[in-house]
Motif scaffolding. Structure first.
Motif, short mmCIF file in Angstrom:
data_model
loop_
_atom_site.label_atom_id
_atom_site.label_comp_id
_atom_site.label_asym_id
_atom_site.label_seq_id
_atom_site.Cartn_x
_atom_site.Cartn_y
_atom_site.Cartn_z
N ALA A 441 24.08 -60.84 -13.38
CA ALA A 441 23.72 -59.63 -14.12
C ALA A 441 24.78 -59.28 -15.15
O ALA A 441 24.46 -58.87 -16.28
N ILE A 442 26.04 -59.43 -14.80
CA ILE A 442 27.12 -59.13 -15.75
C ILE A 442 27.11 -60.13 -16.90
O ILE A 442 27.23 -59.76 -18.07
N ALA A 443 26.95 -61.42 -16.58
CA ALA A 443 26.91 -62.44 -17.63
C ALA A 443 25.75 -62.20 -18.58
O ALA A 443 25.89 -62.32 -19.81
N GLU A 444 24.58 -61.84 -18.05
CA GLU A 444 23.41 -61.58 -18.89
C GLU A 444 23.65 -60.37 -19.79
O GLU A 444 23.30 -60.38 -20.98
N ALA A 445 24.29 -59.33 -19.26
CA ALA A 445 24.53 -58.12 -20.04
C ALA A 445 25.42 -58.41 -21.24
O ALA A 445 25.23 -57.81 -22.32
N PHE A 446 26.36 -59.34 -21.09
CA PHE A 446 27.29 -59.63 -22.18
C PHE A 446 26.93 -60.91 -22.93
O PHE A 446 27.75 -61.42 -23.71
N ALA A 447 25.72 -61.41 -22.71
CA ALA A 447 25.25 -62.64 -23.36
C ALA A 447 26.29 -63.75 -23.20
O ALA A 447 26.59 -64.49 -24.15
N GLY A 448 26.85 -63.85 -21.98
CA GLY A 448 27.91 -64.81 -21.74
C GLY A 448 27.58 -65.78 -20.64
O GLY A 448 26.43 -65.91 -20.21
N ARG A 449 28.61 -66.45 -20.18
CA ARG A 449 28.49 -67.46 -19.13
C ARG A 449 29.53 -67.16 -18.05
O ARG A 449 30.71 -66.97 -18.35
N LEU A 450 29.06 -67.11 -16.80
CA LEU A 450 29.98 -66.84 -15.70
C LEU A 450 30.94 -68.02 -15.55
O LEU A 450 30.53 -69.15 -15.28
N SER A 451 32.22 -67.75 -15.76
CA SER A 451 33.23 -68.80 -15.70
C SER A 451 33.77 -68.99 -14.30
O SER A 451 33.88 -70.11 -13.80
N THR A 452 34.10 -67.89 -13.63
CA THR A 452 34.65 -67.99 -12.28
C THR A 452 34.55 -66.65 -11.59
O THR A 452 34.32 -65.62 -12.22
N ALA A 453 34.71 -66.68 -10.28
CA ALA A 453 34.68 -65.45 -9.48
C ALA A 453 35.65 -65.60 -8.32
O ALA A 453 35.71 -66.65 -7.67
N TYR A 454 36.42 -64.54 -8.06
CA TYR A 454 37.38 -64.53 -6.96
C TYR A 454 37.03 -63.37 -6.04
O TYR A 454 36.81 -62.25 -6.50
N ILE A 455 37.00 -63.62 -4.74
CA ILE A 455 36.59 -62.62 -3.76
C ILE A 455 37.78 -62.22 -2.89
O ILE A 455 38.57 -63.08 -2.48
N GLN A 456 37.89 -60.93 -2.64
CA GLN A 456 38.87 -60.44 -1.67
C GLN A 456 38.15 -59.56 -0.65
O GLN A 456 37.54 -58.56 -1.02
N ILE A 457 38.18 -59.97 0.60
CA ILE A 457 37.59 -59.19 1.70
C ILE A 457 38.68 -58.97 2.73
O ILE A 457 39.18 -59.93 3.34
N GLY A 458 39.08 -57.72 2.91
CA GLY A 458 40.13 -57.40 3.87
C GLY A 458 39.67 -56.36 4.87
O GLY A 458 38.51 -56.35 5.29
#
Length: 545
Positions: A441-458
């Protein structure tokens, strides 16, 4: 009979390992009688030394003997000063052994970063690795690069060579194997370039530190940060010097080092035409700010397959005008991400400035929470974001402690190369599917391409996802951030929440709570993907009729 020394080691091994190696040694003796057989069995000893027991036990003696002999044969000739790379699918009728996977063989002068760079190259081309065999072998060669002796026979002062044999997910045809071979050759050449120029790059870094002496507080911070980099906190991969021109900037390519000896590497896509810079880049180049920490567009081919870090140190004349810049390309060491930012020059000043701007006492509850937010903030963002951006985000994250909800915090790259989005969602709904949908959804909103994602669950009730979305400079659409945040909140709503809302609309709050208690967790996972909450209310009514 096994070669001298191997018998003693076999006795201490698990029976399965010993049986495979004894069988492989016997096969080599029968296949290669005399001196050639003895040489092959000595190399088998070196080849097998680092192979785990379970990997050896899973192979037949024929394939173990074939693999060791294949690597030895590949290492018999190597051009001086170059890596020798071969990629193949072993065939019994041709190579005399088989493997369930494709094989890469790399023979090179021993130097840092070889194994992790080879694995990074395979990751970049999408090949899973199953086994790495990596003996470091003393080797003596003639002037043409032909193998004369190895191991103890090479003598105590013989230079050491890295001999790698990597099993990876099988390539279907010669074109795929050629792609893998090209990636490995490039990685090995880049390792050699970076390692060869490392002393010279260290000298350029020391010169940049010395040039900042006596330049005031800003220069002190930059000087201490560069000294910290030089203390094994930054893997230097390249160096380039720039000077301003009337049309933009120009690289002084004769001074380039490491990977940046290749003039075709721009580091930043916006520098592909340095004589015709976009206005935002031209403005930045003229600013007197001494130090900039940024992410390059290029991924590292050495050490780790991540986007390189770029450290830009501007040179100024006595009047404060920019007269040039030094760019150091590389990767922060792992401890740069693990250490408290208060122990890192440049970051400690940023953290202190944010806390001062926030106007909170660091010894109060809010002050301690704000400090913790900054200390655990995505480290690349802490390096790259300005104090005002960090303060706004930290205050927003602090507010989430009181009202937990889906929240979006955004930073646009100044040169429109990417958007950095930090999203907080309830931990109990976080899964791979939700992460993918939010990123999309974020990539579509900015007409971009998802490059990477980092998750933190604590331990916090909220999980944090840090997305990097690549965008096209000059073509980044305006986005209603609060509207996008509401859309992400809707994506993150659980089926139980949607069902509760539909039940309240149908039965009122009191009636809905009773039904939700009976049916809230009764629907299988696939149901929510196919049905709406209103349809679920109707199905409940049918079931209870």
């Amino acid at each position: 009979m096994a070669p001298e020394g191997l018998d003693r080691r076999l006795a201490a091994l698990r029976p399965e390992r010993a049986a495979v190696l004894e069988g492989a040694a016997a096969l080599l003796q029968r296949r290669l009688p005399g001196a050639a057989g003895a040489e092959a069995r000595r190399f088998l000893d070196l080849w097998a030394a680092g192979v785990p027991d379970e990997d050896l036990a899973a192979r037949s003696p024929e394939d173990v003997a074939g693999a060791a002999l294949s690597l030895l044969d590949h290492g018999r000739s190597r051009p001086p000063g170059q890596a020798s790379v071969r990629v193949l699918n072993p065939r019994p009728e041709v190579e005399g052994w088989r493997s369930a996977h494709s094989i890469a063989e790399i023979v090179n002068d021993d130097m840092p970063f070889l194994v992790d760079s080879a694995l990074a190259a395979l990751a970049i081309v999408g090949r899973a690795v199953h086994l790495v065999v990596h003996p470091i072998v003393p080797v003596r060669r003639d002037a043409a690069g032909r193998l004369v002796a190895f191991g103890e026979a090479a003598g105590p002062d013989a230079p050491r060579e890295s001999m790698m044999q990597i099993e990876f997910a099988q390539g279907a045809d010669s074109a795929e194997l050629a792609q893998v071979a090209a990636a490995l050759k490039r990685a090995m050449a880049d390792v050699r370039a970076a390692v060869a120029d490392w002393p010279a790059m260290r000298e350029r870094l020391a010169e940049a530190i010395a040039a900042l002496e006596g330049g005031g507080e800003e220069a002190r911070i930059a000087r201490e940060f560069l000294a910290w980099l030089a203390d094994d906190n930054f893997v230097l991969l390249g160096y380039r010097r720039f000077r301003p021109t009337e049309a933009g900037i120009a690289a002084e390519q004769e001074h380039s080092l490491g990977l940046l000896r290749d003039a075709s590497i721009p580091v930043f896509d916006v520098l592909r035409e340095p004589g015709n810079l976009p206005p935002a880049v031209r403005a930045w180049a003229a600013e007197p700010t001494l130090l900039t920490v940024a992410k390059a567009n290029m991924r590292a081919t050495v050490h780790r397959p991540q986007h390189c870090d770029a450290i830009v140190v501007k040179r100024r004349d006595a009047a404060g005008r920019v007269i040039g810049a030094d760019l150091f390309l590389g990767l922060f060491a792992a401890n740069a991400y693990n250490r408290n930012p208060r122990s890192i020059p440049y970051l400690r000043e940023k953290v202190a400035a944010v806390l001062a701007e926030a106007g909170v006492d660091p010894n109060t509850h809010d002050g301690r929470r704000l400090s913790n937010i900054l200390e655990t903030y995505p480290r690349d963002e802490l390096f790259q974001a300005g104090v005002d951006e960090l303060l706004a985000t930290a205050r927003g994250v602090l507010a989430l402690q009181e009202r937990q909800r889906v929240a979006l915090f955004l930073r646009r790259d100044r040169f429109e190369r990417f958007v950095s989005a930090i999203v907080y969602v309830p931990r109990d709904v976080m899964d791979t599917r939700l992460r993918t949908r939010i990123g999309g959804a974020i990539a579509e909103a900015f007409a971009g391409r998802l490059s990477t994602a980092y998750i933190q669950i604590g331990d916090s009730p909220l999980a944090r996802i840090h997305y990097i979305v690549a965008t096209t400079p000059g073509a980044v659409p305006a986005v209603d951030l609060r509207g996008l945040e509401r859309a992400l909140a809707e994506i993150a709503r659980s089926f139980r929440e949607r069902l509760a809302e539909a039940l309240i609309a149908e039965k009122g709050e009191a009636g809905a709570l009773a039904v939700l208690g009976r049916w809230g967790d009764a629907f299988p996972a696939g149901y929510a993907d196919r049905r709406t909450a209103r349809e679920a209310v109707a199905d409940i009514a049918l079931a209870e009729a």
